[in-house]
Write an enzyme that holds these catalytic residues in place. Sequence first.
Site, PDB file in Angstrom:
ATOM      1  CB  THR A   4       4.525  14.630  -3.014  1.00 58.98           C
ATOM      2  OG1 THR A   4       5.035  14.409  -1.705  1.00 58.98           O
ATOM      3  CG2 THR A   4       5.338  15.717  -3.694  1.00 58.98           C
ATOM      4  CD  GLU A   5      -1.718  17.536  -5.497  1.00 57.36           C
ATOM      5  OE1 GLU A   5      -1.763  18.707  -5.923  1.00 57.36           O
ATOM      6  OE2 GLU A   5      -2.687  16.934  -5.017  1.00 57.36           O
TER       7      GLU A   5
ATOM      8  CB  ALA B  82      -0.907   0.008   1.215  1.00 57.63           C
TER       9      ALA B  82
ATOM     10  CB  SER C  95       7.689  20.777   2.512  1.00 56.43           C
ATOM     11  OG  SER C  95       8.859  20.010   2.342  1.00 56.43           O
TER      12      SER C  95
ATOM     13  CB  ILE D 218      37.754   9.031   5.325  1.00 56.64           C
ATOM     14  CG1 ILE D 218      37.485  10.294   6.147  1.00 56.64           C
ATOM     15  CG2 ILE D 218      38.867   8.208   5.971  1.00 56.64           C
ATOM     16  CD1 ILE D 218      36.939  10.026   7.529  1.00 56.64           C
TER      17      ILE D 218
ATOM     18  CD  GLU E  55       7.091  10.192   6.652  1.00 57.71           C
ATOM     19  OE1 GLU E  55       7.044  10.009   5.418  1.00 57.71           O
ATOM     20  OE2 GLU E  55       6.140   9.938   7.415  1.00 57.71           O
ATOM     21  N   GLY E  56       9.264  14.815   5.272  1.00 57.52           N
ATOM     22  CA  GLY E  56       9.602  16.137   5.817  1.00 57.52           C
ATOM     23  C   GLY E  56      11.079  16.408   5.658  1.00 57.52           C
TER      24      GLY E  56
ATOM     25  CB  ALA F 128       1.368  20.340  -2.973  1.00 58.02           C
TER      26      ALA F 128
END
Lengths: 420, 365
Positions: A141-142, A136, A147, A371, A397-398, A145
């Site tokens: 998000t668009e 699922a 955040s 490194i 997730e932000g 749109a």
Amino acid sequence: MTIEFESPKPIAQTQFVLKTVAEEMMRSKSRYFDEHEHEIPWDYIEFMHTAMKTTGGGSLAPKDEKAEADPNKPKRPPIGYQLLAAQIETLAWGDVGMYLVTPGGGLGAAAVQAAASPEQKAKFLARFGGEKPAFAAMCMTEAGAGSDTSAIRTRAVLDEKTNEWVINGEKIFVTAGDKSFNSYEKLDRGFIVVWASIDPSAGRAGMRAFVVESGTPGVKIAKLEHKMGIRVSDTAAISLMDVRVPFDHILGSPTVEKTTTGFKGAMATFDATRPLVAASGLGVARAALEFLKEKLKENGVEIRYGLPRQKLSNIEREVIDMDIMLKSAWLMVLKAVWMADNKKSNALESSMSKVKSGDVTTKITQKAVEIMGPLGYSREFLLEKWFRDAKITDIYEGTGQINRLVVARQILGYSGSELR
Amino acid sequence: MYSFEPNEEQQMLVDAVGKYASTDLRPAAREAEESRELPKKLVGKGWELGVLQASIPDAYGGFGERSAVTGALAAEELAFGDLAGAFAIGAPNLFALPILLAGSEEQKKEYLPKVIEGEWRPYTAALIEYSFDFDPSDLRTTAKFSNNEYCISGEKAFVPFAKDAEALIVYANLDGRTQGFIVTKNAAGLTINNERENLMGLNALPLYRVKLDNVTVSASDRLGGASGHDFEPVLASMRLASAAAALGVARAAFEYSRDYAKEREAFGVKIAQKQAVAFMLAEMRTEIEAMRLLTWEAAWKLDNAKGDAFSEAYLASVGAADMAMMVTDRAVQILGGHGYIREHPVEMWMRNGRGFAMLTGLAMV
């Protein structure tokens, strides 16, 4: 309450078991799936489905922990989210892209779990314990749109004649969108959770989530993105044209009140999921740091813990800093999920753990590549892949910036309009 | 199990110490820094909170059991009030806790009741040496064993209250190991500089240079007795105290600059409403949280004798020192010019904040 850092036994056990899975089924295939974007790791999917079915729910989601039947037995504190965070970290240590292809509902099921009625939960979540694995996905998000989820333009209109919702819009960046919506012989039917407005004049208050079952007419997987990393995880663009879903597929109230409580409820889902995404990043960071230490050791570079800083070499300082970052970030994740398990409000801790993990994961992987020099840049090793995989942690997730905003509002006591 | 909240007893201590820190230590801090003197009554009142006394079992005159976690909680609170005050109140810890952790039964019986019964009295320890590459595990001050005695020679720096101390523990290099020795104030060969140390911060705390010129102590004055002791737990306790104090200073600076940013206006809004400032505050709060959890975990591991407790205490002290520098620097930045003048405390906290990278040995939990 007390201050304690003893890892509960079930967590240690699950880490032990999943480490083998991570090594045998994930690491060994990491490079192949990185180089064959959009191929599906069926072995992993089927193995995880069988394994999760045997141990319980058929998904990684924490089970509802019931009180012990025997009232004389001491009640054990709940650890569902802690266990989940540890599992995710270990799987991501194996391969974070493949972890995202773990069946069982992911963010789509999490949204249902958080916002649905008991009847809806029964209806939509039962499949994850079935014979075949199922997916699922969350469609938030668009193109316009990201955040700023309140800018979502996808619309859902109630057709009163048929009592169906009619959804129109375009969604992008849907993790596992393909596996959740398209039908595959090896998969059970999945669903996508689509965020849409039922009343654009109400702004955020009009935003609702809808469950759209796999195969529903009008939904089209428009394309699969080609990404810098986590390539084994499909990221879909989905268009919805006059998509009809039954009335009871709306999560939450079908009527709009002029408050933002509904939307805030939806955002609260993030309080639960952000530390888990943070955990997935830290798995990648740990993989990179362990690899770096191993290579340094092979090359005779010793890290002299305990020496004053001014006596350490630059490499030693970098590695010690990485240890500090990784350990402390993991503790922040643990605290956030511990609060979730104990039903404490964790909006601040949840976002802080994500801020920290986004920073730590990108910094550790970037520094490790630096490194290791040419070895770090070469595709002979997975380190360069982890560098590419890591970056998404600070975005999905932000983003780090959105989470800083959430943290700042919390610590300043500001509303969204006071601190934009 | 994991758990992230102090227990009831710890919370009571935190509340009491926190109240003292806010209402007594903090208001006196600037005056103490400028006059280079902490009022005796102020230190006495802090001593009466009983942080050290509660770490010592009743067999030795105390009323509790030592817990590094509890100690770290208290140290953060004290340092939140004022770092110099926190170090002054805790100076006797530097003498009593090594004896509790590593001392022989005779040493515990002889010294612990003396230190903790009654009023605050100056007891201390000498670890730091005045060189850029000072390393507590590789000291230049040496101890040599002959004729059933130890002969100690070298120079120690930044020793709190050395001038008045009844006794101190001197750490010295004995055949490559750092070992503590109990030295009393009238020992021959012990010279304490008349001049106090002049440092960038911590001016209210009397710190002294101490010279040891063939100071002789008996075999029984070696910490732990004839076979000596393991220095690691002592050092870990010092590092945790330093980390916890860094948390307190950082939290003070964070809260002060946060409150200032919510008051100060620019371009018609509070500066806290600007993301440039708000994000700094968010990162400060996040780093404080990160290092607090690392410090707590290290302390818990020390209390529960976990294998990696010492290395984690090291990581906590290194991380917390960096964090304190970052947070206090930003606090000054948020106040701008007002942060740089001595009317506000943030410049003092920034000077104190720099000290954590090199001042391990001034506190113990």
